[in-house]
Design an enzyme around this catalytic site. Structure first.
Site, PDB file in Angstrom:
ATOM      1  N   GLU A 156      40.208  15.603  43.507  1.00 50.14           N
ATOM      2  CA  GLU A 156      39.158  16.043  44.451  1.00 50.14           C
ATOM      3  C   GLU A 156      39.431  15.658  45.901  1.00 50.14           C
ATOM      4  O   GLU A 156      38.596  15.059  46.577  1.00 50.14           O
ATOM      5  CB  GLU A 156      37.794  15.488  43.971  1.00 50.14           C
ATOM      6  CG  GLU A 156      37.469  15.903  42.547  1.00 50.14           C
ATOM      7  CD  GLU A 156      36.207  15.261  41.981  1.00 50.14           C
ATOM      8  OE1 GLU A 156      35.469  14.587  42.724  1.00 50.14           O
ATOM      9  OE2 GLU A 156      35.980  15.400  40.767  1.00 50.14           O
ATOM     10  N   GLU A 261      38.567  19.647  32.256  1.00 43.99           N
ATOM     11  CA  GLU A 261      37.274  19.007  31.975  1.00 43.99           C
ATOM     12  C   GLU A 261      36.216  20.056  31.633  1.00 43.99           C
ATOM     13  O   GLU A 261      35.168  20.127  32.242  1.00 43.99           O
ATOM     14  CB  GLU A 261      36.825  18.181  33.193  1.00 43.99           C
ATOM     15  CG  GLU A 261      37.869  17.200  33.684  1.00 43.99           C
ATOM     16  CD  GLU A 261      37.423  16.420  34.906  1.00 43.99           C
ATOM     17  OE1 GLU A 261      36.236  16.471  35.267  1.00 43.99           O
ATOM     18  OE2 GLU A 261      38.275  15.731  35.524  1.00 43.99           O
TER      19      GLU A 261
HETATM   20  O1  G3I Z   1      30.458   0.948  33.107  1.00 43.96           O
HETATM   21  C1  G3I Z   1      29.188   0.880  33.780  1.00 43.96           C
HETATM   22  C2  G3I Z   1      28.234  -0.024  33.010  1.00 43.96           C
HETATM   23  O2  G3I Z   1      28.746  -1.357  33.024  1.00 43.96           O
HETATM   24  C3  G3I Z   1      26.846   0.027  33.655  1.00 43.96           C
HETATM   25  O3  G3I Z   1      25.941  -0.746  32.886  1.00 43.96           O
HETATM   26  C4  G3I Z   1      26.384   1.494  33.705  1.00 43.96           C
HETATM   27  C5  G3I Z   1      25.024   1.640  34.337  1.00 43.96           C
HETATM   28  O4  G3I Z   1      25.148   1.444  35.728  1.00 43.96           O
HETATM   29  O5  G3I Z   1      27.317   2.264  34.487  1.00 43.96           O
HETATM   30  C6  G3I Z   1      28.599   2.282  33.847  1.00 43.96           C
HETATM   31  O6  G3I Z   1      29.493   3.046  34.645  1.00 43.96           O
HETATM   32  C7  G3I Z   1      29.241   4.448  34.555  1.00 43.96           C
HETATM   33  C8  G3I Z   1      30.524   5.124  34.059  1.00 43.96           C
HETATM   34  O7  G3I Z   1      30.360   6.544  34.048  1.00 43.96           O
HETATM   35  C9  G3I Z   1      30.901   4.662  32.646  1.00 43.96           C
HETATM   36  O8  G3I Z   1      29.868   5.029  31.758  1.00 43.96           O
HETATM   37  C10 G3I Z   1      28.930   4.963  35.965  1.00 43.96           C
HETATM   38  O9  G3I Z   1      27.689   4.424  36.367  1.00 43.96           O
HETATM   39  C11 G3I Z   1      28.856   6.475  35.944  1.00 43.96           C
HETATM   40  O10 G3I Z   1      28.735   6.966  37.288  1.00 43.96           O
HETATM   41  C12 G3I Z   1      30.166   7.037  35.382  1.00 43.96           C
HETATM   42  O11 G3I Z   1      30.025   8.434  35.330  1.00 43.96           O
HETATM   43  C13 G3I Z   1      31.264   9.115  35.120  1.00 43.96           C
HETATM   44  C14 G3I Z   1      31.621   9.885  36.414  1.00 43.96           C
HETATM   45  O12 G3I Z   1      32.804  10.650  36.193  1.00 43.96           O
HETATM   46  C15 G3I Z   1      31.905   8.938  37.547  1.00 43.96           C
HETATM   47  O13 G3I Z   1      33.029   8.175  37.235  1.00 43.96           O
HETATM   48  C16 G3I Z   1      31.058  10.116  33.986  1.00 43.96           C
HETATM   49  O14 G3I Z   1      30.859   9.404  32.757  1.00 43.96           O
HETATM   50  C17 G3I Z   1      32.293  10.994  33.847  1.00 43.96           C
HETATM   51  O15 G3I Z   1      32.073  12.021  32.885  1.00 43.96           O
HETATM   52  C18 G3I Z   1      32.594  11.655  35.187  1.00 43.96           C
HETATM   53  O16 G3I Z   1      33.773  12.380  35.042  1.00 43.96           O
HETATM   54  C19 G3I Z   1      34.221  13.002  36.267  1.00 43.96           C
HETATM   55  C20 G3I Z   1      35.739  12.981  36.258  1.00 43.96           C
HETATM   56  O17 G3I Z   1      36.184  11.641  36.160  1.00 43.96           O
HETATM   57  C21 G3I Z   1      36.284  13.672  37.495  1.00 43.96           C
HETATM   58  N1  G3I Z   1      35.794  15.041  37.569  1.00 43.96           N
HETATM   59  C22 G3I Z   1      34.319  15.129  37.593  1.00 43.96           C
HETATM   60  C23 G3I Z   1      33.756  14.468  36.333  1.00 43.96           C
HETATM   61  C24 G3I Z   1      32.253  14.588  36.320  1.00 43.96           C
HETATM   62  O18 G3I Z   1      31.719  13.899  37.431  1.00 43.96           O
END
Ligand code: G3I
Length: 368
Positions: A156, A261
């Site tokens: 991105e 994805e």
């Molecule tokens: O690991 C922490 C946990 O310790 C904490 O308790 C919890 C609540 O705050 O958050 C957890 O982290 C979360 C993480 O996913 C793991 O579950 C983040 O808040 C959350 O923002 C994160 O979301 C991911 C997002 O990317 C941001 O990284 C989504 O699961 C994931 O599906 C999404 O995937 C992205 C690709 O990597 C890139 N392309 C877009 C796609 C969708 O946004």
């Protein structure tokens, strides 16, 4: 003699990395033209997700970590690496002959603040950040050299209007950070296929911006093997024509095309422009969450028709080599929490209980 038997056993236990042989699975249905992948989280190895893990082992021949190989997960503090989850995923993938896709080395999201700011909280200088980038890529890619087949190197870096995203990576390292990242990944593992990954690639201005970027990277001598089109789409976008012209653009430039994805939201979109940028978030409201009790039959039919329509287009282009679903079941989908938290979406091939949906059956029928 004993050593020969031991060697043979080790091969059969770990398994040679061959195509999926489970008859009637998604993987066996689409091999050898397409690898069919699935994004997985750490919960896959929990007792509660045992059935999901077995589903993944049966249906898919490629896998991507949804979060545990992102910078904030794998190197949350300088020099402190969390290898447990990635190591378990790589061993599981090799045991089940899966193609492994590392996600993601350079992204403006999920990168800890210390990467861009030094101990005094001042923005890092170019040399300091470049040293961190070199070390991160050499350490992470190097650890899985020859074992992770593909890397999402940069994610991105282009805005929907085709301009460069003004991220700290660009601000501190300048335009060349993308080419540098690909060069560093190639040095760490010359056998890995290296991708640029983004969403909304089907939008003409964004597509043109990405092609400009990738041609710059290529002319710098850095190897970029393919484009990762994320595929966070809807029932009606992108159109078949938009998808076909997008795939045609990249196939004509000899890029491998990976649908990295894929998921198809069936929920109303609160924003005027579809996006997968996690920075855009909206408050929950009931009208935006119409299918809490389940997917109505007519929508289940629409979803099946949509996936069939997309796969027919994918199969038109030999350069499309992989389709990865961004989650194994609807319950695990990030779409339940983006762009509005706490909704009930139904974007994937297996429902919240892990049962196959009409869309799954339609994709199997497509190749019969
Ligand atoms: O690991 C922490 C946990 O310790 C904490 O308790 C919890 C609540 O705050 O958050 C957890 O982290 C979360 C993480 O996913 C793991 O579950 C983040 O808040 C959350 O923002 C994160 O979301 C991911 C997002 O990317 C941001 O990284 C989504 O699961 C994931 O599906 C999404 O995937 C992205 C690709 O990597 C890139 N392309 C877009 C796609 C969708 O946004």
């Amino acid at each position: 003699m004993f050593l020969c038997i031991l060697f043979f056993c080790s091969l059969t236990v770990t398994g040679a990395r061959t195509a999926k042989a489970d008859p009637g699975s998604l993987a066996s249905t689409y091999q050898p033209q397409l690898k069919i992948g699935v994004a997985v989280g750490e919960s896959l190895w929990s007792d509660s997700e045992r059935a999901t893990r077995i589903l993944c082992e049966r249906e898919y021949n490629s896998s991507t970590p949804e979060n545990f190989l992102k910078w904030d997960a794998v190197q949350p503090e300088p020099g402190k690496f969390n290898w447990a989850a990635p190591d378990r995923w790589v061993q599981w993938g090799e045991q089940h002959q899966l193609q492994l896709v590392g996600h993601v080395l350079v992204w403006h999201q999920q990168t800890p603040d210390w990467v861009f700011r030094d101990d005094s909280a001042a923005p890092r200088g170019r040399d300091s950040l470049h040293a961190l980038l070199r070390n991160h890529i050499a350490t992470v890619v190097g650890r899985y050299r020859g074992r992770i087949d593909i890397w999402d190197v940069v994610n991105e870096a282009i805005e929907d209007d085709g301009s460069r995203r003004d991220s700290p990576w660009l601000q501190i390292l300048g335009d060349n950070y993308v080419a540098d990242a690909f060069q560093l990944a190639h040095q760490a593992d010359p056998t890995a296929r290296l991708l640029y990954n983004d969403y909304n690639v089907w939008m003409p201005e964004k597509r043109a911006g990405i092609i400009r970027l990738l041609q710059e990277v290529r002319s710098s001598g850095a190897p970029v093997h393919g484009i990762g089109m994320q595929g966070h789409w809807g029932l009606h976008y992108p159109t078949v024509e938009e998808l076909q012209s997008t795939l045609k653009s990249f196939s004509e430039l000899n890029f491998e095309i990976h649908i990295t994805e894929l998921d198809i939201t069936v929920l109303p979109d609160p924003s005027s422009i579809p996006t997968a940028d996690i920075a855009s978030h909206f408050d929950y409201n009931e009208t935006m969450d119409p299918y809490q009790e389940g997917l109505p039959p007519e929508l289940s039919d629409q979803l099946a028709t949509r996936y069939e329509q997309l796969f027919k287009v994918f199969l038109e282009f030999p350069e499309v080599v992989r389709v990865t679903f961004w989650g194994a079941t609807d319950k695990l989908s990030w779409r339940n929490d983006f762009p509005i938290s706490g909704r009930t979406d139904h974007p994937l091939l297996f429902d919240r209980a892990g049962q196959p949906k009409k869309a799954y059956k339609a994709l199997l029928r497509l190749r019969q």
